[in-house]
Design a protein around this motif. Structure first.
Motif, PDB file in Angstrom:
ATOM      1  N   ALA A 267       0.830  -1.204   0.000  1.00 44.75           N
ATOM      2  CA  ALA A 267       0.000   0.000   0.000  1.00 44.75           C
ATOM      3  C   ALA A 267       0.864   1.252   0.000  1.00 44.75           C
ATOM      4  CB  ALA A 267      -0.925  -0.011   1.216  1.00 44.75           C
ATOM      5  N   THR A 268       2.043   1.180   0.622  1.00 45.55           N
ATOM      6  CA  THR A 268       2.939   2.337   0.676  1.00 45.55           C
ATOM      7  C   THR A 268       3.381   2.746  -0.717  1.00 45.55           C
ATOM      8  OG1 THR A 268       3.727   1.546   2.828  1.00 45.55           O
ATOM      9  CG2 THR A 268       5.027   3.252   1.733  1.00 45.55           C
ATOM     10  N   SER A 269       3.762   1.777  -1.533  1.00 46.16           N
ATOM     11  CA  SER A 269       4.211   2.085  -2.889  1.00 46.16           C
ATOM     12  C   SER A 269       3.062   2.595  -3.748  1.00 46.16           C
ATOM     13  CB  SER A 269       4.838   0.849  -3.534  1.00 46.16           C
ATOM     14  OG  SER A 269       6.037   0.486  -2.893  1.00 46.16           O
ATOM     15  N   TYR A 270       1.883   1.987  -3.610  1.00 44.08           N
ATOM     16  CA  TYR A 270       0.752   2.429  -4.427  1.00 44.08           C
ATOM     17  C   TYR A 270       0.311   3.841  -4.043  1.00 44.08           C
ATOM     18  CZ  TYR A 270      -3.686   2.430  -6.885  1.00 44.08           C
ATOM     19  OH  TYR A 270      -4.728   2.759  -7.731  1.00 44.08           O
ATOM     20  N   GLU A 271       0.306   4.143  -2.757  1.00 42.91           N
ATOM     21  CA  GLU A 271      -0.047   5.497  -2.322  1.00 42.91           C
ATOM     22  C   GLU A 271       0.974   6.507  -2.824  1.00 42.91           C
ATOM     23  OE1 GLU A 271      -0.957   8.001   1.795  1.00 42.91           O
ATOM     24  OE2 GLU A 271      -0.873   5.809   1.815  1.00 42.91           O
ATOM     25  N   ALA A 272       2.256   6.119  -2.853  1.00 42.53           N
ATOM     26  CA  ALA A 272       3.283   7.009  -3.384  1.00 42.53           C
ATOM     27  C   ALA A 272       3.070   7.255  -4.871  1.00 42.53           C
ATOM     28  CB  ALA A 272       4.675   6.417  -3.137  1.00 42.53           C
ATOM     29  N   ALA A 273       2.650   6.231  -5.613  1.00 45.96           N
ATOM     30  CA  ALA A 273       2.384   6.403  -7.039  1.00 45.96           C
ATOM     31  C   ALA A 273       1.221   7.358  -7.264  1.00 45.96           C
ATOM     32  CB  ALA A 273       2.097   5.042  -7.682  1.00 45.96           C
ATOM     33  N   VAL A 274       0.154   7.226  -6.462  1.00 49.14           N
ATOM     34  CA  VAL A 274      -0.983   8.138  -6.585  1.00 49.14           C
ATOM     35  C   VAL A 274      -0.566   9.555  -6.203  1.00 49.14           C
ATOM     36  CG1 VAL A 274      -3.347   8.600  -5.855  1.00 49.14           C
ATOM     37  CG2 VAL A 274      -2.578   6.244  -6.106  1.00 49.14           C
ATOM     38  N   SER A 275       0.283   9.690  -5.189  1.00 48.86           N
ATOM     39  CA  SER A 275       0.765  11.011  -4.782  1.00 48.86           C
ATOM     40  C   SER A 275       1.608  11.650  -5.879  1.00 48.86           C
ATOM     41  CB  SER A 275       1.574  10.906  -3.488  1.00 48.86           C
ATOM     42  OG  SER A 275       0.783  10.418  -2.420  1.00 48.86           O
ATOM     43  N   LEU A 276       2.443  10.854  -6.553  1.00 53.02           N
ATOM     44  CA  LEU A 276       3.244  11.385  -7.652  1.00 53.02           C
ATOM     45  C   LEU A 276       2.354  11.835  -8.799  1.00 53.02           C
ATOM     46  CD1 LEU A 276       5.885  11.979  -9.078  1.00 53.02           C
ATOM     47  CD2 LEU A 276       6.055   9.558  -9.703  1.00 53.02           C
ATOM     48  N   ALA A 277       1.335  11.048  -9.132  1.00 50.60           N
ATOM     49  CA  ALA A 277       0.391  11.449 -10.183  1.00 50.60           C
ATOM     50  C   ALA A 277      -0.347  12.727  -9.788  1.00 50.60           C
ATOM     51  CB  ALA A 277      -0.599  10.317 -10.458  1.00 50.60           C
ATOM     52  N   SER A 278      -0.725  12.839  -8.514  1.00 53.13           N
ATOM     53  CA  SER A 278      -1.389  14.050  -8.026  1.00 53.13           C
ATOM     54  C   SER A 278      -0.466  15.249  -8.123  1.00 53.13           C
ATOM     55  CB  SER A 278      -1.844  13.854  -6.577  1.00 53.13           C
ATOM     56  OG  SER A 278      -2.718  12.747  -6.456  1.00 53.13           O
ATOM     57  N   LEU A 279       0.812  15.016  -7.833  1.00 54.61           N
ATOM     58  CA  LEU A 279       1.804  16.090  -7.930  1.00 54.61           C
ATOM     59  C   LEU A 279       1.915  16.605  -9.357  1.00 54.61           C
ATOM     60  CD1 LEU A 279       3.851  17.540  -6.046  1.00 54.61           C
ATOM     61  CD2 LEU A 279       5.535  15.849  -6.749  1.00 54.61           C
ATOM     62  N   LEU A 280       1.841  15.708 -10.322  1.00 56.84           N
ATOM     63  CA  LEU A 280       1.893  16.110 -11.729  1.00 56.84           C
ATOM     64  C   LEU A 280       0.649  16.902 -12.134  1.00 56.84           C
ATOM     65  CD1 LEU A 280       3.353  12.854 -13.351  1.00 56.84           C
ATOM     66  CD2 LEU A 280       4.563  14.957 -12.765  1.00 56.84           C
ATOM     67  N   LEU A 281      -0.516  16.527 -11.594  1.00 55.18           N
ATOM     68  CA  LEU A 281      -1.728  17.292 -11.890  1.00 55.18           C
ATOM     69  C   LEU A 281      -1.602  18.726 -11.377  1.00 55.18           C
ATOM     70  CD1 LEU A 281      -4.636  14.763 -11.167  1.00 55.18           C
ATOM     71  CD2 LEU A 281      -3.425  15.219 -13.306  1.00 55.18           C
ATOM     72  N   TRP A 282      -1.015  18.887 -10.201  1.00 53.91           N
ATOM     73  CA  TRP A 282      -0.806  20.234  -9.677  1.00 53.91           C
ATOM     74  C   TRP A 282       0.199  21.007 -10.531  1.00 53.91           C
ATOM     75  CZ3 TRP A 282      -2.900  23.329  -6.041  1.00 53.91           C
ATOM     76  CH2 TRP A 282      -3.831  22.773  -5.157  1.00 53.91           C
ATOM     77  N   ALA A 283       1.284  20.331 -10.915  1.00 51.66           N
ATOM     78  CA  ALA A 283       2.320  21.018 -11.693  1.00 51.66           C
ATOM     79  C   ALA A 283       1.780  21.494 -13.026  1.00 51.66           C
ATOM     80  CB  ALA A 283       3.510  20.088 -11.907  1.00 51.66           C
ATOM     81  N   ARG A 284       0.871  20.747 -13.609  1.00 51.32           N
ATOM     82  CA  ARG A 284       0.337  21.116 -14.922  1.00 51.32           C
ATOM     83  C   ARG A 284      -0.761  22.175 -14.825  1.00 51.32           C
ATOM     84  NH1 ARG A 284       0.004  14.795 -16.915  1.00 51.32           N
ATOM     85  NH2 ARG A 284       2.280  14.500 -17.079  1.00 51.32           N
ATOM     86  N   SER A 285      -1.274  22.411 -13.606  1.00 52.62           N
ATOM     87  CA  SER A 285      -2.339  23.398 -13.447  1.00 52.62           C
ATOM     88  C   SER A 285      -1.823  24.770 -13.061  1.00 52.62           C
ATOM     89  CB  SER A 285      -3.337  22.918 -12.372  1.00 52.62           C
ATOM     90  OG  SER A 285      -2.728  22.940 -11.091  1.00 52.62           O
ATOM     91  N   LEU A 286      -0.560  24.861 -12.675  1.00 50.49           N
ATOM     92  CA  LEU A 286       0.000  26.145 -12.231  1.00 50.49           C
ATOM     93  C   LEU A 286       0.673  26.886 -13.369  1.00 50.49           C
ATOM     94  CD1 LEU A 286       1.523  25.016  -8.815  1.00 50.49           C
ATOM     95  CD2 LEU A 286      -0.683  26.104  -9.231  1.00 50.49           C
TER      96      LEU A 286
END
Length: 286
Positions: A267-286
């Protein structure tokens, strides 16, 4: 720049948020490593099948696992939220919801029972059994612009209402200056699955308004009690129309094949993958 890799603008934004690694033989640039991680979760391929241009796959995997255990992507997500909040770019009309993710058979091959020696890894690895087989559920809170604020990974059979408070408690946007992290929201929008006295009372104590439709059985029970049933909870249909924003956020996250199907064993690795994808969504919106 190749397909599924960070643009110069995105890397300029993310570079200060990622710890720099000065060791390793052969040494591989940080941007090259992060691009390998993004390529992996974007395509859903195995770590061993990473293209050679990202360096040894063992290096990319080891760095990703280290970041996952240290919570690097979660802290980076909070830092980029802090910058957006300081600029007044966060819409605090927060929507919460969840989505089911099918777990691949490789995700279930943990090789041992229990969560291992790490106390932060759940014993079930956030894998649950339902009619569809092994599943994981992503609980998500996003702002009014459809960008993730917090996430929670649970087994697929876990009910939404039981995880709502834990999810909202994870919203902590640090201040750029002195002061406690921001945790208070303007309003929470959710569907009928979150209609419970416990959640409404929790939001009321924190001074947070909510727009949650009442379930039919709850309405009948209130009517049957007469005066003792109390008044119906306030519900604004116009505000509730904005709930589709969280659905669009899930749609963007599941554009990453490594998120739409869970291949990670822990679960730790999967949550990190979702967090990285979320980070990219933020980076593309700014």
């Amino acid at each position: 720049m190749r397909r599924h890799e960070l643009t110069d603008q995105e890397w300029e934004l993310l570079a200060p948020l990622i710890p720099r690694a000065a060791t390793g033989l052969p040494w591989v640039s940080d941007r090259q490593i992060i691009n390998g991680m993004v390529y992996k979760i974007r395509t859903g391929i195995s770590w061993r099948d990473l293209p050679e241009r990202y360096g040894p796959w063992q290096t990319v995997y080891t760095r990703f696992r280290r970041y996952a255990l240290d919570g690097v992507f979660t802290r980076a997500l909070q830092q980029i939220q802090s910058q957006a909040d300081a600029a007044g770019d966060i819409d605090w009309l927060v929507q919460i919801d969840s989505t089911i993710v099918r777990a691949h058979q490789h995700a279930a091959a943990t090789g041992r029972k229990g969560g291992g020696h790490r106390p932060d890894e759940p014993d079930d690895h956030a894998l649950g059994r339902s009619r569809g087989g092994l599943t994981t559920k992503i609980h998500l809170a996003c702002d009014g612009k459809g960008r993730p604020l917090a996430l929670l990974i649970t087994p697929g059979q876990r009910h939404d209402s039981t995880c709502a408070q834990a999810l909202l408690d994870r919203i902590r946007v640090p201040r750029t200056g002195p002061g406690r992290p921001r945790r208070r929201l303007d309003r929470v929008i959710a569907d009928k699955a979150y209609s419970s006295r416990g959640l409404r009372s929790y939001l009321r104590k924190r001074g947070i308004a909510c727009t949650i439709p009442e379930k039919n059985d709850q309405r009948r029970h209130r009517h049957n009690r007469g005066r003792r049933g109390g008044r119906p909870p306030a519900f604004d249909r116009h505000v509730y129309r904005r709930r589709n924003v969280v659905e669009r956020c899930f749609n963007q996250l599941k554009g990453f094949r490594g998120i739409a199907t869970r291949y990670d064993k822990t679960a730790t690795s999967y949550e990190a993958a979702v967090s990285l994808a979320s980070l990219l969504l933020w980076a593309r919106s700014l």
